[in-house]
Design a protein around this motif. Structure first.
Motif, PDB file in Angstrom:
ATOM      1  N   MET A  39      11.767  34.632  26.635  1.00 45.64           N
ATOM      2  CA  MET A  39      11.680  35.776  25.739  1.00 45.64           C
ATOM      3  C   MET A  39      12.246  35.504  24.343  1.00 45.64           C
ATOM      4  O   MET A  39      11.600  35.852  23.342  1.00 45.64           O
ATOM      5  CB  MET A  39      12.370  36.993  26.356  1.00 45.64           C
ATOM      6  N   PRO A  40      13.417  34.886  24.190  1.00 41.72           N
ATOM      7  CA  PRO A  40      13.941  34.654  22.825  1.00 41.72           C
ATOM      8  C   PRO A  40      12.988  33.839  21.957  1.00 41.72           C
ATOM      9  O   PRO A  40      12.764  34.169  20.796  1.00 41.72           O
ATOM     10  CB  PRO A  40      15.255  33.902  23.083  1.00 41.72           C
ATOM     11  N   GLU A  41      12.431  32.743  22.546  1.00 37.08           N
ATOM     12  CA  GLU A  41      11.499  31.913  21.784  1.00 37.08           C
ATOM     13  C   GLU A  41      10.227  32.686  21.438  1.00 37.08           C
ATOM     14  O   GLU A  41       9.696  32.567  20.323  1.00 37.08           O
ATOM     15  CB  GLU A  41      11.144  30.653  22.572  1.00 37.08           C
ATOM     16  N   GLU A  42       9.725  33.476  22.393  1.00 33.98           N
ATOM     17  CA  GLU A  42       8.507  34.236  22.152  1.00 33.98           C
ATOM     18  C   GLU A  42       8.718  35.267  21.047  1.00 33.98           C
ATOM     19  O   GLU A  42       7.843  35.452  20.179  1.00 33.98           O
ATOM     20  CB  GLU A  42       8.059  34.928  23.446  1.00 33.98           C
ATOM     21  N   LEU A  43       9.856  35.933  21.055  1.00 34.10           N
ATOM     22  CA  LEU A  43      10.139  36.934  20.032  1.00 34.10           C
ATOM     23  C   LEU A  43      10.246  36.296  18.649  1.00 34.10           C
ATOM     24  O   LEU A  43       9.792  36.866  17.647  1.00 34.10           O
ATOM     25  CB  LEU A  43      11.429  37.690  20.369  1.00 34.10           C
ATOM     26  N   LYS A  44      10.821  35.087  18.598  1.00 33.07           N
ATOM     27  CA  LYS A  44      10.911  34.377  17.316  1.00 33.07           C
ATOM     28  C   LYS A  44       9.523  34.035  16.797  1.00 33.07           C
ATOM     29  O   LYS A  44       9.246  34.129  15.598  1.00 33.07           O
ATOM     30  CB  LYS A  44      11.741  33.096  17.493  1.00 33.07           C
ATOM     31  N   GLU A  45       8.629  33.622  17.700  1.00 36.42           N
ATOM     32  CA  GLU A  45       7.278  33.273  17.282  1.00 36.42           C
ATOM     33  C   GLU A  45       6.533  34.499  16.752  1.00 36.42           C
ATOM     34  O   GLU A  45       5.812  34.416  15.749  1.00 36.42           O
ATOM     35  CB  GLU A  45       6.502  32.644  18.447  1.00 36.42           C
ATOM     36  N   ILE A  46       6.688  35.623  17.435  1.00 36.38           N
ATOM     37  CA  ILE A  46       6.044  36.853  16.976  1.00 36.38           C
ATOM     38  C   ILE A  46       6.545  37.225  15.588  1.00 36.38           C
ATOM     39  O   ILE A  46       5.768  37.587  14.695  1.00 36.38           O
ATOM     40  CB  ILE A  46       6.302  38.002  17.977  1.00 36.38           C
ATOM     41  N   GLN A  47       7.861  37.111  15.396  1.00 37.47           N
ATOM     42  CA  GLN A  47       8.450  37.426  14.092  1.00 37.47           C
ATOM     43  C   GLN A  47       7.925  36.479  13.009  1.00 37.47           C
ATOM     44  O   GLN A  47       7.783  36.861  11.845  1.00 37.47           O
ATOM     45  CB  GLN A  47       9.974  37.329  14.164  1.00 37.47           C
ATOM     46  N   ASN A  48       7.611  35.237  13.394  1.00 42.29           N
ATOM     47  CA  ASN A  48       7.132  34.249  12.441  1.00 42.29           C
ATOM     48  C   ASN A  48       5.614  34.281  12.243  1.00 42.29           C
ATOM     49  O   ASN A  48       5.033  33.399  11.610  1.00 42.29           O
ATOM     50  CB  ASN A  48       7.551  32.842  12.886  1.00 42.29           C
ATOM     51  N   ILE A  69       3.161  34.267  14.668  1.00 41.05           N
ATOM     52  CA  ILE A  69       2.355  33.542  15.657  1.00 41.05           C
ATOM     53  C   ILE A  69       1.856  34.537  16.707  1.00 41.05           C
ATOM     54  O   ILE A  69       2.647  35.246  17.332  1.00 41.05           O
ATOM     55  CB  ILE A  69       3.174  32.423  16.326  1.00 41.05           C
ATOM     56  N   GLU A  70       0.549  34.570  16.899  1.00 38.44           N
ATOM     57  CA  GLU A  70      -0.049  35.540  17.813  1.00 38.44           C
ATOM     58  C   GLU A  70       0.358  35.281  19.261  1.00 38.44           C
ATOM     59  O   GLU A  70       0.492  34.133  19.676  1.00 38.44           O
ATOM     60  CB  GLU A  70      -1.582  35.498  17.718  1.00 38.44           C
ATOM     61  N   ARG A  71       0.528  36.351  20.007  1.00 38.56           N
ATOM     62  CA  ARG A  71       0.858  36.224  21.430  1.00 38.56           C
ATOM     63  C   ARG A  71      -0.377  35.804  22.225  1.00 38.56           C
ATOM     64  O   ARG A  71      -0.270  35.135  23.241  1.00 38.56           O
ATOM     65  CB  ARG A  71       1.382  37.566  21.975  1.00 38.56           C
ATOM     66  N   GLN A  72      -1.553  36.224  21.767  1.00 38.65           N
ATOM     67  CA  GLN A  72      -2.789  35.898  22.485  1.00 38.65           C
ATOM     68  C   GLN A  72      -3.911  35.677  21.490  1.00 38.65           C
ATOM     69  O   GLN A  72      -4.048  36.415  20.517  1.00 38.65           O
ATOM     70  CB  GLN A  72      -3.168  37.027  23.446  1.00 38.65           C
ATOM     71  N   PHE A  76       3.766  29.191  23.357  1.00 40.77           N
ATOM     72  CA  PHE A  76       3.900  30.479  24.029  1.00 40.77           C
ATOM     73  C   PHE A  76       2.710  31.411  23.780  1.00 40.77           C
ATOM     74  O   PHE A  76       2.697  32.547  24.239  1.00 40.77           O
ATOM     75  CB  PHE A  76       5.196  31.173  23.591  1.00 40.77           C
ATOM     76  N   THR A  77       1.711  30.931  23.060  1.00 42.85           N
ATOM     77  CA  THR A  77       0.507  31.729  22.832  1.00 42.85           C
ATOM     78  C   THR A  77      -0.438  31.575  24.014  1.00 42.85           C
ATOM     79  O   THR A  77      -0.661  30.469  24.503  1.00 42.85           O
ATOM     80  CB  THR A  77      -0.213  31.282  21.544  1.00 42.85           C
ATOM     81  N   GLN A  78      -0.991  32.693  24.465  1.00 43.31           N
ATOM     82  CA  GLN A  78      -1.970  32.645  25.552  1.00 43.31           C
ATOM     83  C   GLN A  78      -3.363  32.483  24.939  1.00 43.31           C
ATOM     84  O   GLN A  78      -3.778  33.273  24.099  1.00 43.31           O
ATOM     85  CB  GLN A  78      -1.931  33.926  26.384  1.00 43.31           C
ATOM     86  N   LYS A  94      -0.805  32.777  12.409  1.00 44.37           N
ATOM     87  CA  LYS A  94      -0.744  31.336  12.177  1.00 44.37           C
ATOM     88  C   LYS A  94      -1.724  30.557  13.055  1.00 44.37           C
ATOM     89  O   LYS A  94      -2.216  29.505  12.655  1.00 44.37           O
ATOM     90  CB  LYS A  94       0.681  30.843  12.400  1.00 44.37           C
ATOM     91  N   VAL A  95      -2.021  31.088  14.238  1.00 42.82           N
ATOM     92  CA  VAL A  95      -2.955  30.382  15.117  1.00 42.82           C
ATOM     93  C   VAL A  95      -4.366  30.417  14.530  1.00 42.82           C
ATOM     94  O   VAL A  95      -5.041  29.377  14.456  1.00 42.82           O
ATOM     95  CB  VAL A  95      -2.951  30.990  16.534  1.00 42.82           C
ATOM     96  N   ILE A  96      -4.816  31.593  14.116  1.00 47.09           N
ATOM     97  CA  ILE A  96      -6.155  31.705  13.531  1.00 47.09           C
ATOM     98  C   ILE A  96      -6.232  30.880  12.254  1.00 47.09           C
ATOM     99  O   ILE A  96      -7.230  30.192  12.000  1.00 47.09           O
ATOM    100  CB  ILE A  96      -6.510  33.174  13.240  1.00 47.09           C
ATOM    101  N   ASN A  97      -5.188  30.927  11.451  1.00 51.65           N
ATOM    102  CA  ASN A  97      -5.173  30.117  10.232  1.00 51.65           C
ATOM    103  C   ASN A  97      -5.299  28.628  10.551  1.00 51.65           C
ATOM    104  O   ASN A  97      -5.987  27.883   9.839  1.00 51.65           O
ATOM    105  CB  ASN A  97      -3.885  30.368   9.443  1.00 51.65           C
TER     106      ASN A  97
END
Length: 307
Positions: free
Chosen positions: A79-88, A90-93, A121-123, A280-283
């Motif tokens: 969860m901590p890493e995933e939340l950081k990615e969302i804040q940065n 990075i899409e969750r899915q 952590f992106t699906q 960031k993933v789509i980019n």
């Protein structure tokens, strides 16, 4: 009731299939973890383990809880890493749609290896669609990025379009097929005596397109391009195939190109993605394809005229 320590204890017991072995792994006494599980069963009012003097096994309720506990435990750990990615940003899915003409298992695998290294952590969900099914997945489904959307113009202002090239079609017949023996252009009357082999458009809400079919001609629908190719090679019927796909078989004289009156126009294909909420993933996907990164080359195997 189901705090993190209890979840971890329960999972460890199941995976060790032993209270005593689990206790050693967790650096606890067998009495401590036995008490924790008994307390959990009492609070739930449900038996989680079947116990004998020699073994333990999960009840049906225990199996159900185990599946959910594994998911919860994994999520809590990451969860901590995933939340950081969302804040940065990075899409969750990210859902990617690929046109059947361009679909390649090897290309998809290579792309996923690359993306998972950057975005662990992106699906990612990959789907294969046919003709207008690609646009349907963008406009009416949950797709975020399409490889091989038909046309060079967007069907909606909310999508960006980047032309990638054209697929040229050649009418071919197996070398011993009756149509391969006819000289000159094949008339529509002649072609109607043979089935057209097509891949059905997967669009649900949009009007379906037909690859090539004469009025009054019988049609055979197959699920993918590979099946269509094999049908032509085995002489089931004759029809159009992408030039790059059938050329090796023409060179080996397994397939014979034929002239027809009603030719099939080249298929114009593009990348398509939503303008809004680009993470960031789509980019990264857009950058990979627009810069012709080697990872993307395998998707272009059936494109013979690149833009």
């Amino acid at each position: 009731m189901l705090d993190q320590e209890t979840i971890k204890t329960f999972i460890t017991i199941v995976e060790c299939n032993s209270f005593s072995k689990a206790a050693k792994l967790l650096f606890k006494t067998p009495a401590t973890i036995t008490y924790r599980i008994k307390a959990l069963e009492q609070q739930l009012g449900i038996q989680l383990f079947k116990r004998t003097t020699r073994s333990i096994s999960l009840t049906l309720a225990g199996e159900h809880l185990y599946q959910h506990c594994c998911n919860w435990h994994r999520w809590i750990e990451h969860m901590p890493e995933e939340l950081k990615e969302i804040q940065n940003g990075i899409e969750r899915q990210v859902n990617i749609t690929i046109n059947n003409i361009l679909y390649s298992p090897e290309a998809v695998a290579e792309l996923l290896v690359y993306l998972k290294k950057l975005f662990p952590f992106t699906q990612f969900n990959i789907k294969r669609q046919v003709y207008m099914g690609v646009w349907d997945s963008l406009l009416n489904g949950d797709s975020h990025f399409a490889i091989g959307a038909t046309g060079w113009e967007s069907l909606d202002t909310m999508f960006n379009i980047y032309p990638i090239g054209e697929v040229t079609w050649i009418f071919v017949a197996e070398k011993d097929h009756p149509l391969a023996k006819i000289n000159g252009k094949l008339s529509n009357e002649t072609l109607r005596n043979f089935d057209a082999i097509n891949i059905e458009d997967t669009s649900i809400k949009m009007s379906k397109r037909i690859g090539w079919l004469l009025s009054g001609q019988r049609e055979i629908l197959v699920p993918n391009l590979q099946t269509k190719l094999l049908c032509h090679l085995k002489g089931v019927s004759a029809g159009f195939l992408p030039k790059t796909l059938c050329q090796p078989y023409i060179d080996k004289n397994q397939l014979v190109p034929c002239e027809v009156i009603n030719t099939r126009l080249p298929s114009q294909l593009s990348l398509a993605w939503k303008k809004n909420n680009m993470g960031k993933v789509i980019n990264e996907l857009v950058t990979l394809f627009t810069n012709n990164n080697p990872i993307t080359e395998a998707f272009y195997k059936n494109i013979d005229i690149k833009r």
